[in-house]
Structure formats: structure tokens, C-alpha cells
Design a protein around this motif. Structure first.
Motif, short mmCIF file in Angstrom:
data_model
loop_
_atom_site.label_atom_id
_atom_site.label_comp_id
_atom_site.label_asym_id
_atom_site.label_seq_id
_atom_site.Cartn_x
_atom_site.Cartn_y
_atom_site.Cartn_z
N LEU A 18 0.85 -1.18 0.00
CA LEU A 18 0.00 0.00 0.00
C LEU A 18 0.89 1.23 0.00
O LEU A 18 1.45 1.60 1.03
CB LEU A 18 -0.92 0.01 1.22
CG LEU A 18 -1.82 1.24 1.37
CD1 LEU A 18 -2.69 1.42 0.14
CD2 LEU A 18 -2.67 1.14 2.62
N ASN A 19 1.02 1.86 -1.15
CA ASN A 19 1.90 3.03 -1.28
C ASN A 19 1.19 4.34 -1.05
O ASN A 19 1.75 5.28 -0.49
CB ASN A 19 2.53 3.05 -2.67
CG ASN A 19 3.45 1.87 -2.92
OD1 ASN A 19 3.95 1.26 -1.97
ND2 ASN A 19 3.66 1.53 -4.18
N CYS A 20 -0.07 4.42 -1.53
CA CYS A 20 -0.76 5.70 -1.54
C CYS A 20 -2.24 5.54 -1.20
O CYS A 20 -2.88 4.57 -1.64
CB CYS A 20 -0.61 6.36 -2.91
SG CYS A 20 -1.41 7.98 -3.06
N GLY A 69 2.76 0.52 5.00
CA GLY A 69 3.79 1.04 4.11
C GLY A 69 3.43 2.31 3.38
O GLY A 69 4.24 2.82 2.58
N MET A 70 2.24 2.87 3.61
CA MET A 70 1.83 4.07 2.91
C MET A 70 2.79 5.23 3.15
O MET A 70 3.16 5.52 4.28
CB MET A 70 0.43 4.49 3.36
CG MET A 70 -0.10 5.75 2.70
SD MET A 70 -1.34 6.58 3.71
CE MET A 70 -0.31 7.35 4.97
N ASN A 96 4.38 13.83 9.91
CA ASN A 96 4.76 12.43 9.69
C ASN A 96 5.47 12.21 8.36
O ASN A 96 5.63 11.08 7.93
CB ASN A 96 3.52 11.54 9.79
CG ASN A 96 3.00 11.43 11.21
OD1 ASN A 96 3.53 10.67 12.02
ND2 ASN A 96 1.98 12.21 11.54
N LYS A 97 5.86 13.34 7.73
CA LYS A 97 6.65 13.29 6.50
C LYS A 97 5.97 12.45 5.42
O LYS A 97 6.62 11.65 4.72
CB LYS A 97 8.06 12.77 6.78
CG LYS A 97 8.87 13.69 7.69
CD LYS A 97 10.26 13.15 7.93
CE LYS A 97 11.13 14.14 8.69
NZ LYS A 97 10.59 14.52 10.00
N ILE A 98 4.67 12.61 5.28
CA ILE A 98 3.89 11.91 4.27
C ILE A 98 3.73 12.82 3.06
O ILE A 98 3.32 13.98 3.20
CB ILE A 98 2.51 11.50 4.81
CG1 ILE A 98 2.68 10.54 6.00
CG2 ILE A 98 1.66 10.85 3.72
CD1 ILE A 98 1.39 10.25 6.75
N GLU A 99 4.06 12.32 1.89
CA GLU A 99 3.95 13.12 0.67
C GLU A 99 2.49 13.48 0.40
O GLU A 99 1.60 12.65 0.58
CB GLU A 99 4.51 12.37 -0.53
CG GLU A 99 4.44 13.16 -1.83
CD GLU A 99 4.86 12.38 -3.05
OE1 GLU A 99 5.01 12.99 -4.11
OE2 GLU A 99 5.03 11.14 -2.94
N MET A 263 -2.82 -1.48 -8.00
CA MET A 263 -2.28 -2.52 -7.13
C MET A 263 -1.77 -1.96 -5.81
O MET A 263 -1.58 -2.72 -4.86
CB MET A 263 -1.13 -3.24 -7.84
CG MET A 263 -1.51 -3.95 -9.11
SD MET A 263 -2.74 -5.25 -8.81
CE MET A 263 -2.84 -5.97 -10.44
N ASN A 264 -1.55 -0.67 -5.75
CA ASN A 264 -0.85 -0.10 -4.60
C ASN A 264 -1.57 1.08 -3.97
O ASN A 264 -0.97 1.85 -3.23
CB ASN A 264 0.56 0.33 -5.03
CG ASN A 264 1.32 -0.78 -5.72
OD1 ASN A 264 1.50 -0.74 -6.92
ND2 ASN A 264 1.74 -1.77 -4.98
N ILE A 265 -2.87 1.24 -4.26
CA ILE A 265 -3.63 2.34 -3.69
C ILE A 265 -4.90 1.83 -3.01
O ILE A 265 -5.33 0.71 -3.23
CB ILE A 265 -4.03 3.38 -4.76
CG1 ILE A 265 -5.01 2.76 -5.76
CG2 ILE A 265 -2.82 3.97 -5.45
CD1 ILE A 265 -5.59 3.76 -6.75
N LEU A 266 -5.46 2.69 -2.19
CA LEU A 266 -6.74 2.42 -1.55
C LEU A 266 -7.47 3.75 -1.45
O LEU A 266 -6.86 4.79 -1.23
CB LEU A 266 -6.54 1.82 -0.16
CG LEU A 266 -7.70 1.02 0.45
CD1 LEU A 266 -8.03 -0.19 -0.41
CD2 LEU A 266 -7.33 0.56 1.87
N GLY A 267 -8.78 3.73 -1.63
CA GLY A 267 -9.57 4.95 -1.55
C GLY A 267 -10.35 5.05 -0.26
O GLY A 267 -10.97 4.07 0.18
N ILE A 268 -10.30 6.22 0.39
CA ILE A 268 -11.11 6.49 1.57
C ILE A 268 -12.04 7.65 1.22
O ILE A 268 -11.59 8.74 0.87
CB ILE A 268 -10.25 6.86 2.79
CG1 ILE A 268 -9.36 5.66 3.19
CG2 ILE A 268 -11.14 7.26 3.97
CD1 ILE A 268 -8.43 5.96 4.36
N LEU A 269 -13.34 7.41 1.29
CA LEU A 269 -14.33 8.41 0.91
C LEU A 269 -14.68 9.31 2.07
O LEU A 269 -14.39 9.00 3.23
CB LEU A 269 -15.58 7.71 0.37
CG LEU A 269 -15.35 6.63 -0.70
CD1 LEU A 269 -16.68 6.10 -1.21
CD2 LEU A 269 -14.51 7.18 -1.85
N GLY A 270 -15.34 10.42 1.77
CA GLY A 270 -15.62 11.42 2.78
C GLY A 270 -16.53 10.96 3.90
O GLY A 270 -16.52 11.53 5.00
#
Length: 367
Positions: A18-20, A69-70, A96-99, A263-270
């Protein structure tokens, strides 16, 4: 020449880290964009909404994602600046130094908002701009004054020396104004322009029915014509989001192409729902859980929808996508569009399939 690229992509896409996170921070928007595939509710006030998930729950979920791992978050909407707690979110990400990649219509951006993005070290701020003048932009965005406000927002962002990308949505009414919009963007000092093809999802259904969306041949011809015009001018980064199969190779490589990192993302809705991306707003079938009810680790490692994607994409893609030599690169481009239009995560992308059926798909890209 493409073979080394494909083999490298096979190795990368076999990893399911999970990158992003794509964070659709607000369910609401202060514009009424006719093509929006997220289809947010309309609002102009910044008061807390009872049907939006609390910021502390969002941050808790992002902490879970960090454990997987995000390292980056794309903040989008609705319009993120309709929530005053956006500043708390930006502070958390910075600490947290998250891009941060940020998408906005820019109409609510003033000095305070631009400075907050700068202080949070946002790597890119994408702003919607669909024409070089008010009536063209407004005809898609639906709210008077949105063009002027967007331009002011861009100026505030550039005053903070942020990396700004203008996003243009291509449709029949602004087709003849795209070059002028690119010229305006260059004049405003933005760093790049991305030209999107409107996906046939949600609100755009009516535009397709009204013949307001360009056909495949029209898009391909437009892309070639625009590319020729831009090559005669001083260098300026313009990304045309046409499927990779229609792009030429540059030194044996495909460069500056927008591909889905499914393959490396996940969506979180409002409202706290979890999906593969924003498609969860339009399809209950692709809702994987809720951040206030489920552990993200359990969803990421065990949800049947994600398992199906990892098992079958891109190796078992259907239609022309299954025959394309670039399928390990683009993964069928947009699985959300495929599911929305054809009811299957393995269906071909509509654009590519239509191009193939009309004899327009590049033969050099077929197995």
C-alpha cells in the motif's frame, strides 16, 4: 524495444504494497461540474457535516495505512477546502513526512490556504481549469465566478512557489479553446498541464447521451494535432491522458504517462467508506468496508475484490486490453471505468475497445 519495459513492469505490479491513499476528504463541493465522476453533494458553507467522517477517525485510519507502508496521500474531494479541519490533516501529514498531492478547484484558496499547503510540503497541487475565459470554464463547472476565483487561487499558490498542475477536461465545447487554455496556464506560471478525457461515469452519462463528449477518432485526431502544435513551441510540460497504447515511444520508453496504480492504492471516501478509489461513490459493489468499523489491514490483505484484482489484472483482462502488449504497464488504464460501464473489473477500457472495433487501435501494440 518495449519488451524490457514490460518485463520490468511485471516485477513491479507483482508487489502489493500500500503506497498511496486516495483521500476523498469531503462529500461536498461548491461547484456543480457536469462531468464529475465522484458526484459530490453541493454546499458553499464550511460548517461541519454530520454525514462526513471525523478528522480523528481519518487520521487513525491513515496511521493504519502507514503500518502497511503508505508514504503518500492524494487529497481530493469534493472540494477539500470546504472542511476547516483540512488544516489539521495537513499538519498531521507534514509532521509524519507523508507526501501530499492535492486536487482542488482553487476557488477557496487564498493566502492562508496556499501557505498551509506550502508548509505541509505538498509535492503538487492540481487545479481544474477548463477554458481561457469565464463562459467556457463555467459551462462545465456550473457556478458563476468560478473562473476568476480559480485564477486567483492559482496566483496564491504560485506566490508560495508551489508545484501547480492545471487539469483540463476535454469536451466538445472547449475543444477549440484547449491551446488557449494551455497558453494561459503557461502565462500563469504553472509547472504543467494535464489534459483529461472525460470518463463515462456518473454525471458524465448525460454528456455522453447529449453528444457532448468527443468520439474516439476525434480524440485521437485532436491529440495528434495538439502534439504537432506544441512541438513547434518552447518546451512546456503537457500530459495528454490518452491511453498509453496511443502514445509514441521516446528513446524506447513511455514517458510522462498517467497510469492507474490500482495494485498499490486504496480509496477512503468522505463518509468513511473504503473502496479501490472514488468509484465507491457510484458502485456499492466496490465498497470494501468502513474506516470506523473495519481494520484496514484486514481489508488490504483479505478482501475478495482486491484478491480478484491482484489475481487477474492484467493477465486476464478481456477484449483488446488482454491483447495489448502494454497491459502490464497501464493495467487496463482505469478499472473503475471498466466496472462502471461493463460491470466487470476485467472488462476492456471503453476507449481502447471502441478504438479497436473502429480499426483505430495501433496494430503495433497488439499481440
Amino acid at each position: 524495444m518495449i519488451a524490457p519495459l514490460v518485463e520490468e513492469q511485471k516485477k513491479v505490479k507483482a508487489q502489493f504494497h500500500l503506497n498511496c491513499v486516495y483521500l476523498y476528504f469531503s462529500k461536498y463541493c461548491n461547484l456543480k461540474c457536469r462531468h464529475c465522476w465522484i458526484d459530490p453533494l453541493f454546499s458553499t458553507d464550511k460548517l461541519p457535516k454530520k454525514d462526513e467522517i471525523e478528522i480523528k477517525t481519518i487520521i487513525s485510519a491513515l496511521e493504519e495505512c502507514r503500518e502497511l507502508g503508505m508514504t503518500s496521500v492524494k487529497i481530493t474531494g469534493g472540494e477539500p477546502f470546504l472542511r476547516e479541519d483540512i488544516f489539521e490533516l495537513l499538519a498531521y501529514l507534514k509532521n509524519n513526512k507523508i507526501e501530499i498531492v492535492f486536487e482542488t478547484n482553487a476557488t477557496l484558496i487564498k493566502e492562508k490556504e496556499a501557505r498551509a499547503l506550502k508548509e505541509a510540503n505538498a509535492s503538487q497541487v492540481a487545479v481544474s481549469l477548463d477554458g481561457p475565459e469565464e463562459n467556457i470554464h463555467q459551462s462545465l463547472r456550473g457556478i458563476a465566478g468560478s473562473f476568476k476565483e480559480a485564477l486567483e487561487g492559482i496566483k496564491f499558490l504560485k506566490a508560495e512557489n508551489l508545484n501547480v498542475q492545471v487539469i483540463i477536461s476535454l469536451w466538445r465545447k472547449n475543444k477549440d479553446y484547449i491551446k488557449a487554455t494551455i497558453d494561459l496556464s503557461r502565462h500563469l506560471g504553472v509547472n504543467s498541464v494535464k489534459l483529461n478525457i472525460i470518463q463515462n461515469i456518473s454525471r458524465a452519462d448525460k454528456m455522453v447521451g447529449g453528444n457532448e463528449i468527443l468520439g474516439v477518432k476525434e480524440v485521437i485526431d485532436f491529440y495528434k494535432d495538439l502534439k504537432e502544435k506544441l512541438e513547434k513551441e518552447a518546451p512546456f510540460k503537457v500530459i495528454f491522458d490518452i491511453p498509453p497504447a496511443f502514445h509514441p515511444l521516446v528513446d524506447g520508453q513511455l514517458k510522462d504517462l498517467a497510469t492507474c496504480g490500482i495494485m498499490n492504492i486504496l480509496g477512503i471516501l468522505g463518509d468513511g467508506k473504503i473502496s479501490i478509489c472514488g468509484i465507491g461513490r457510484s458502485s456499492d459493489t466496490l465498497i470494501l468496508g468502513r474506516i470506523d468499523q473495519n481494520r484496514i489491514k484486514d481489508i488490504w490483505n483479505g478482501h475478495p475484490v482486491l484478491k480478484e484484482i491482484r489475481k487477474n489484472v492484467p493477465g486476464n483482462l478481456e477484449g483488446v486490453c488482454g491483447r495489448c502488449i502494454l497491459r502490464y504497464y497501464c493495467l487496463g488504464k482505469c478499472r473503475a471505468e471498466a466496472f462502471y460501464t461493463r460491470g466487470s473489473l476485467l472488462a476492456p477500457l471503453s476507449f481502447c475497445q471502441q478504438a479497436y472495433e473502429e480499426g483505430l487501435f495501433p496494430q503495433s501494440r497488439l499481440i
